[in-house]
Design a protein around this motif. Structure first.
Motif, PDB file in Angstrom:
ATOM      1  N   LEU A  30       0.809  -1.217   0.000  1.00  0.00           N
ATOM      2  CA  LEU A  30       0.000   0.000   0.000  1.00  0.00           C
ATOM      3  C   LEU A  30       0.845   1.271   0.000  1.00  0.00           C
ATOM      4  O   LEU A  30       0.301   2.363  -0.175  1.00  0.00           O
ATOM      5  N   GLU A  31       2.152   1.135   0.192  1.00  0.00           N
ATOM      6  CA  GLU A  31       3.025   2.303   0.201  1.00  0.00           C
ATOM      7  C   GLU A  31       3.109   2.904  -1.201  1.00  0.00           C
ATOM      8  O   GLU A  31       3.195   2.172  -2.191  1.00  0.00           O
ATOM      9  N   PRO A  32       3.097   4.227  -1.292  1.00  0.00           N
ATOM     10  CA  PRO A  32       3.195   4.876  -2.607  1.00  0.00           C
ATOM     11  C   PRO A  32       4.416   4.416  -3.416  1.00  0.00           C
ATOM     12  O   PRO A  32       4.322   4.261  -4.629  1.00  0.00           O
ATOM     13  N   ALA A  33       5.538   4.180  -2.740  1.00  0.00           N
ATOM     14  CA  ALA A  33       6.737   3.743  -3.467  1.00  0.00           C
ATOM     15  C   ALA A  33       6.515   2.395  -4.151  1.00  0.00           C
ATOM     16  O   ALA A  33       7.049   2.147  -5.236  1.00  0.00           O
ATOM     17  N   SER A  34       5.733   1.520  -3.551  1.00  0.00           N
ATOM     18  CA  SER A  34       5.424   0.234  -4.182  1.00  0.00           C
ATOM     19  C   SER A  34       4.501   0.437  -5.373  1.00  0.00           C
ATOM     20  O   SER A  34       4.613  -0.267  -6.382  1.00  0.00           O
ATOM     21  N   GLN A  35       3.594   1.370  -5.258  1.00  0.00           N
ATOM     22  CA  GLN A  35       2.658   1.639  -6.349  1.00  0.00           C
ATOM     23  C   GLN A  35       3.358   2.244  -7.565  1.00  0.00           C
ATOM     24  O   GLN A  35       2.963   2.001  -8.697  1.00  0.00           O
ATOM     25  N   VAL A  38       8.630   0.602 -10.990  1.00  0.00           N
ATOM     26  CA  VAL A  38       8.577  -0.045 -12.298  1.00  0.00           C
ATOM     27  C   VAL A  38       9.125  -1.464 -12.197  1.00  0.00           C
ATOM     28  O   VAL A  38       8.616  -2.394 -12.818  1.00  0.00           O
ATOM     29  N   PHE A  39      10.161  -1.640 -11.391  1.00  0.00           N
ATOM     30  CA  PHE A  39      10.794  -2.940 -11.220  1.00  0.00           C
ATOM     31  C   PHE A  39      10.542  -3.444  -9.800  1.00  0.00           C
ATOM     32  O   PHE A  39      10.484  -2.653  -8.860  1.00  0.00           O
ATOM     33  N   ILE A  40      10.414  -4.757  -9.657  1.00  0.00           N
ATOM     34  CA  ILE A  40      10.170  -5.358  -8.353  1.00  0.00           C
ATOM     35  C   ILE A  40      11.216  -4.903  -7.343  1.00  0.00           C
ATOM     36  O   ILE A  40      10.891  -4.573  -6.208  1.00  0.00           O
ATOM     37  N   ARG A  41      12.462  -4.850  -7.762  1.00  0.00           N
ATOM     38  CA  ARG A  41      13.552  -4.510  -6.834  1.00  0.00           C
ATOM     39  C   ARG A  41      13.478  -3.076  -6.326  1.00  0.00           C
ATOM     40  O   ARG A  41      14.129  -2.723  -5.358  1.00  0.00           O
ATOM     41  N   ASP A  42      12.689  -2.228  -6.991  1.00  0.00           N
ATOM     42  CA  ASP A  42      12.529  -0.833  -6.579  1.00  0.00           C
ATOM     43  C   ASP A  42      11.348  -0.616  -5.646  1.00  0.00           C
ATOM     44  O   ASP A  42      11.090   0.495  -5.212  1.00  0.00           O
ATOM     45  N   SER A  43      10.644  -1.658  -5.351  1.00  0.00           N
ATOM     46  CA  SER A  43       9.427  -1.588  -4.559  1.00  0.00           C
ATOM     47  C   SER A  43       9.684  -2.081  -3.133  1.00  0.00           C
ATOM     48  O   SER A  43      10.317  -3.122  -2.944  1.00  0.00           O
ATOM     49  N   PRO A  44       9.190  -1.362  -2.106  1.00  0.00           N
ATOM     50  CA  PRO A  44       9.314  -1.891  -0.735  1.00  0.00           C
ATOM     51  C   PRO A  44       8.713  -3.298  -0.616  1.00  0.00           C
ATOM     52  O   PRO A  44       9.278  -4.158   0.052  1.00  0.00           O
ATOM     53  N   ALA A  45       7.592  -3.526  -1.286  1.00  0.00           N
ATOM     54  CA  ALA A  45       6.987  -4.862  -1.265  1.00  0.00           C
ATOM     55  C   ALA A  45       7.896  -5.867  -1.973  1.00  0.00           C
ATOM     56  O   ALA A  45       8.085  -6.995  -1.513  1.00  0.00           O
ATOM     57  N   GLY A  46       8.474  -5.451  -3.087  1.00  0.00           N
ATOM     58  CA  GLY A  46       9.380  -6.317  -3.834  1.00  0.00           C
ATOM     59  C   GLY A  46      10.613  -6.687  -3.031  1.00  0.00           C
ATOM     60  O   GLY A  46      11.127  -7.805  -3.142  1.00  0.00           O
ATOM     61  N   LEU A  47      11.084  -5.762  -2.211  1.00  0.00           N
ATOM     62  CA  LEU A  47      12.257  -6.050  -1.370  1.00  0.00           C
ATOM     63  C   LEU A  47      11.949  -7.142  -0.348  1.00  0.00           C
ATOM     64  O   LEU A  47      12.821  -7.954  -0.023  1.00  0.00           O
ATOM     65  N   ILE A  48      10.727  -7.172   0.150  1.00  0.00           N
ATOM     66  CA  ILE A  48      10.341  -8.235   1.087  1.00  0.00           C
ATOM     67  C   ILE A  48      10.347  -9.583   0.371  1.00  0.00           C
ATOM     68  O   ILE A  48      10.890 -10.574   0.880  1.00  0.00           O
ATOM     69  N   ILE A  49       9.763  -9.626  -0.814  1.00  0.00           N
ATOM     70  CA  ILE A  49       9.771 -10.866  -1.600  1.00  0.00           C
ATOM     71  C   ILE A  49      11.209 -11.280  -1.896  1.00  0.00           C
ATOM     72  O   ILE A  49      11.575 -12.450  -1.744  1.00  0.00           O
ATOM     73  N   HIS A  50      12.026 -10.324  -2.292  1.00  0.00           N
ATOM     74  CA  HIS A  50      13.427 -10.589  -2.602  1.00  0.00           C
ATOM     75  C   HIS A  50      14.157 -11.196  -1.397  1.00  0.00           C
ATOM     76  O   HIS A  50      14.945 -12.139  -1.551  1.00  0.00           O
ATOM     77  N   GLY A  51      13.882 -10.680  -0.201  1.00  0.00           N
ATOM     78  CA  GLY A  51      14.509 -11.225   1.009  1.00  0.00           C
ATOM     79  C   GLY A  51      14.141 -12.678   1.242  1.00  0.00           C
ATOM     80  O   GLY A  51      14.991 -13.494   1.606  1.00  0.00           O
ATOM     81  N   VAL A  52      12.889 -13.011   1.019  1.00  0.00           N
ATOM     82  CA  VAL A  52      12.442 -14.404   1.188  1.00  0.00           C
ATOM     83  C   VAL A  52      13.110 -15.294   0.144  1.00  0.00           C
ATOM     84  O   VAL A  52      13.596 -16.382   0.461  1.00  0.00           O
ATOM     85  N   VAL A  53      13.177 -14.811  -1.080  1.00  0.00           N
ATOM     86  CA  VAL A  53      13.796 -15.587  -2.162  1.00  0.00           C
ATOM     87  C   VAL A  53      15.288 -15.805  -1.880  1.00  0.00           C
ATOM     88  O   VAL A  53      15.809 -16.908  -2.092  1.00  0.00           O
ATOM     89  N   LEU A  54      15.957 -14.784  -1.370  1.00  0.00           N
ATOM     90  CA  LEU A  54      17.385 -14.939  -1.036  1.00  0.00           C
ATOM     91  C   LEU A  54      17.599 -15.973   0.062  1.00  0.00           C
ATOM     92  O   LEU A  54      18.518 -16.791  -0.025  1.00  0.00           O
ATOM     93  N   ARG A  55      16.745 -15.941   1.100  1.00  0.00           N
ATOM     94  CA  ARG A  55      16.867 -16.950   2.167  1.00  0.00           C
ATOM     95  C   ARG A  55      16.651 -18.347   1.595  1.00  0.00           C
ATOM     96  O   ARG A  55      17.335 -19.300   1.972  1.00  0.00           O
ATOM     97  N   ASP A  56      15.697 -18.457   0.685  1.00  0.00           N
ATOM     98  CA  ASP A  56      15.456 -19.748   0.028  1.00  0.00           C
ATOM     99  C   ASP A  56      16.691 -20.197  -0.751  1.00  0.00           C
ATOM    100  O   ASP A  56      17.099 -21.358  -0.661  1.00  0.00           O
TER     101      ASP A  56
END
Length: 181
Positions: A30-35, A38-56
């Motif tokens: 819901l954060e404006p930066a996520s909205q 353009v790229f997942i890596r630029d989104s606060p939400a995308g960074l959370i997903i990225h963290g989970v993927v890295l741990r995996d």
């Protein structure tokens, strides 16, 4: 402790950490930066997903990603059912079909639409997630991001129309997820 027991304990930690990221992922969606991203890596939400993927990746598993996706889908199901109930007709399947139609156009939206088509059929769209997990993982990450955005938006609508504050709703969602483990 045997190697098998260590591996199981390691996977339980990964699953727990991923499940604990569902509400923060929804909030970040819901954060404006996520909205605007353009790229997942630029989104606060995308960074959370990225963290989970890295741990995996570090643990040579996909359990965290699966748990994160499953948690988001579970919340989306709850929100669709709650909104349908709140709107009076209670037809959650009709609401899910309506949401699917809005995503059906466009390449990335196709996966969201496919999952929504199966959200309430008892499978919760697990076949969509499984096929992307074994095939197109980039599309899986995009799907998780889009589903998180949709679930968060539905939560916001539910809170606004139901007179509930978002913090209370996030707490209820978190408790529901913890109860499902």
């Amino acid at each position: 402790m045997t190697a098998s027991h260590r591996r199981r304990a390691e996977l339980e930690v990964i699953e727990s950490k991923a499940a604990d990221q569902v509400v923060p992922l929804l909030q970040a969606s819901l954060e404006p930066a996520s909205q605007r991203a353009v790229f997942i890596r630029d989104s606060p939400a995308g960074l959370i997903i990225h963290g989970v993927v890295l741990r995996d990746a570090e643990a040579e598993t996909s359990q965290g990603t699966v748990y994160l996706a499953s948690g988001v889908v579970m919340v989306l199901e709850w929100m669709v059912r709650a909104l349908a109930s709140q709107n009076g007709d209670g037809d959650a399947r009709a609401l899910a079909r309506s949401l699917a139609r809005t995503y059906r156009d466009g390449e990335q939206g196709r996966h969201v639409a496919d999952l929504l088509d199966h959200l309430l059929d008892g499978t919760n769209g697990t076949d969509v997630i499984a096929s992307l997990l074994t095939g197109d993982q980039e599309s899986l990450f995009t799907l998780i991001l889009q589903l998180a955005d949709l679930a968060a938006t539905q939560a916001k609508v539910l809170a606004l129309t139901g007179g509930t504050d978002m913090d209370g709703l996030w707490e209820q969602i978190g408790e529901g997820l913890r109860g499902r483990r």
